[in-house]
Scaffold this motif. Structure first.
Motif, mmCIF file in Angstrom:
data_model
loop_
_atom_site.group_PDB
_atom_site.id
_atom_site.type_symbol
_atom_site.label_atom_id
_atom_site.label_comp_id
_atom_site.label_asym_id
_atom_site.label_seq_id
_atom_site.Cartn_x
_atom_site.Cartn_y
_atom_site.Cartn_z
ATOM 1 N N TYR A 11 0.850 -1.198 0.000
ATOM 2 C CA TYR A 11 0.000 0.000 0.000
ATOM 3 C C TYR A 11 0.883 1.245 0.000
ATOM 4 C CZ TYR A 11 -4.660 -1.880 0.539
ATOM 5 O OH TYR A 11 -5.859 -2.498 0.301
ATOM 6 N N VAL A 18 -9.909 2.446 2.422
ATOM 7 C CA VAL A 18 -10.257 1.670 1.227
ATOM 8 C C VAL A 18 -11.229 0.526 1.535
ATOM 9 C CG1 VAL A 18 -8.298 0.054 1.366
ATOM 10 C CG2 VAL A 18 -9.245 0.641 -0.869
ATOM 11 N N SER A 160 -10.524 -5.493 1.513
ATOM 12 C CA SER A 160 -10.924 -4.534 0.468
ATOM 13 C C SER A 160 -10.705 -5.079 -0.931
ATOM 14 C CB SER A 160 -10.137 -3.233 0.625
ATOM 15 O OG SER A 160 -8.769 -3.451 0.294
ATOM 16 N N GLY A 162 -7.843 -4.535 -2.491
ATOM 17 C CA GLY A 162 -6.803 -3.719 -3.123
ATOM 18 C C GLY A 162 -5.576 -4.561 -3.457
ATOM 19 N N TYR A 175 -7.220 2.319 -6.594
ATOM 20 C CA TYR A 175 -8.246 1.271 -6.432
ATOM 21 C C TYR A 175 -9.378 1.745 -5.530
ATOM 22 C CZ TYR A 175 -10.408 -3.072 -4.806
ATOM 23 O OH TYR A 175 -11.319 -4.052 -4.487
ATOM 24 N N THR A 176 -10.596 1.419 -5.900
ATOM 25 C CA THR A 176 -11.728 1.555 -4.965
ATOM 26 C C THR A 176 -12.483 0.229 -4.936
ATOM 27 O OG1 THR A 176 -13.197 2.388 -6.699
ATOM 28 C CG2 THR A 176 -12.081 4.050 -5.356
#
Ligand code: ADP
Ligand code: DP6
Length: 365
Positions: A11, A18, A160, A162, A175-176
């Motif tokens: 990250y 997130v 999440s 991600g 990223y979402t």
């Protein structure tokens, strides 16, 4: 034999926020890999991994031929990935076949301690990829990512995804996440093929960012790996706990990540300022929830970064694991690395794993 390999991840910004659908984070895939080798088998499937100290995990299909039954071991990322791909295989009317998987990972050290580089994501992504090829499903990268996320949320519902996006698409990404609770409910109710195109994915975005050349990335591992699920539980708490402070954290994190994307590789001074701000947002979140995201060693790493004109922050859930540092051209690695050694911070010699194919390099949603 089929061989697939998936990279680890780090990250860069936006962690914790997130986990809320639609809130952005930036990640990078890194050049340490987990490899899966698949060979056809007869009568049962086996999964070999040094993670399974007691020998291979074995599984068979139940009487209807569609559900896999795992012998003795708990349901984990590998068996969750096999389960979702087997459902898709069955929906497509393809004959079931058995296979053995051999898993090798560079994402742990020799004693099995993880570095926080996303081994769960890499193993899920690599198994999905192997089964895609074995059954000739012809999945796109986006379909493989979505299947990996569906498998993951059966094991870790709050994740999440991600890390899965970084591992699937490679390179630097913004990223979402989608609403995983809704996807989980949906995936238990309708065919997998239908879940893959559900409107629930609309808020889930994976946008590639250019390779970072204006700043250098250094990664320090501080040991004592954290249990991410536990930290996320403490920080996120219940829906009722979405209080004003948390809402403010989410807003501030969104602003910071959006500004970071806008400044990406074109305005290094602003990027450094934003990374320092992201560090402070995580400190505040930790204080708010009474949890230590920035441990003493991570604080040292970040303080040393800031004192030298660079920027540093914990990467991921914190509480140990990795910190990242972004350095402008005029700050030398050597001085920084000498101080890291004094504080038992281990430099991980990592580089970005850049996208390999047009399928994973495109702008996507
Ligand atoms: N080499 C491997 N073989 C099989 N499963 C693995 C392997 N590496 C990781 N996993 C799975 O991922 C889990 C670790 O996930 P997690 O604690 O989130 O670590 P990370 O931060 O590296 O993702 C393990 O418990 C296991 O289920
Ligand atoms: C808190 C988080 O936003 C980021 C956690 O990142 P880590 O890199 O700590 O995760 P692991 O790979 O599972 O150790 C939770 C999430 O996004 O799911």
């Amino acid at each position: 034999m089929i061989e697939t390999r998936a990279p680890g991840k780090l990250y860069i910004a936006g962690e914790y926020a997130v986990v809320e659908p639609g809130h952005p984070a930036i990640l990078v895939a890194v050049d340490r890999y987990l490899t899966v080798r698949l060979t056809e088998a007869i009568g049962m499937g086996r999964v070999h991994s040094s993670r399974y100290g007691h020998g291979p995990v074995t599984w068979v299909r139940d009487a209807d031929g569609d559900t896999i039954v795992v012998d003795h071991s708990p349901f984990d990322y590998v068996t969750a990935a096999i389960t979702i791909l087997e459902r898709l295989r069955s929906e497509r009317g393809l004959d079931p076949r058995y296979f053995d998987l051999h898993i090798d990972s560079e994402l742990d050290d020799s004693s099995g301690r993880k570095f926080g580089l996303g081994s769960s994501a890499a193993v899920t992504v690599a198994v999905v990829d192997a089964l895609d090829r074995f059954y000739g499903l012809g999945l796109t990268a986006m379909e493989r990512f979505r299947l990996a996320l569906l498998a993951t949320i059966h094991v870790a519902p709050k994740a999440s995804g991600g890390d899965l996006a970084a591992s699937t698409f490679g390179g630097w990404i913004a990223y979402t996440a989608p609403d995983r609770a809704r996807l989980l409910a949906l995936s238990d109710a309708v065919p997998v093929a239908e879940v893959l195109t559900a409107p629930e994915w609309d808020v889930c975005t994976v946008r590639p960012l250019p390779d970072l050349t204006a700043l250098r990335l250094l990664v320090g591992w501080t040991g004592s790996p954290a249990s991410t699920e536990r930290l996320v539980d403490r920080v996120r708490m219940s829906e009722d706990d979405l209080d004003a402070h948390y809402a403010r954290f989410l807003d501030d994190s969104r602003t910071a990540v959006e500004e970071l994307v806008a400044a990406w590789d074109s305005d290094p001074a602003t990027m450094l300022e934003i990374i320092r701000r992201c560090r402070r947002l995580l400190q505040k979140l930790g204080r708010l929830r009474g949890t230590t995201i920035e441990t003493d060693q991570l604080r040292t790493l970040c303080d040393l970064s800031e004192a030298s004109g660079a920027a540093g922050k914990p990467s991921g859930a914190g509480g140990g694991d990795c910190g990242i540092m972004l350095l402008p051209g005029d700050v030398s690695d050597d001085a920084v690395l000498a101080t890291w050694r004094e504080h038992d911070i281990l430099r991980l010699d990592l580089r970005p794993h850049l996208p390999q194919t047009a399928d994973t390099a495109g702008a996507v949603r």
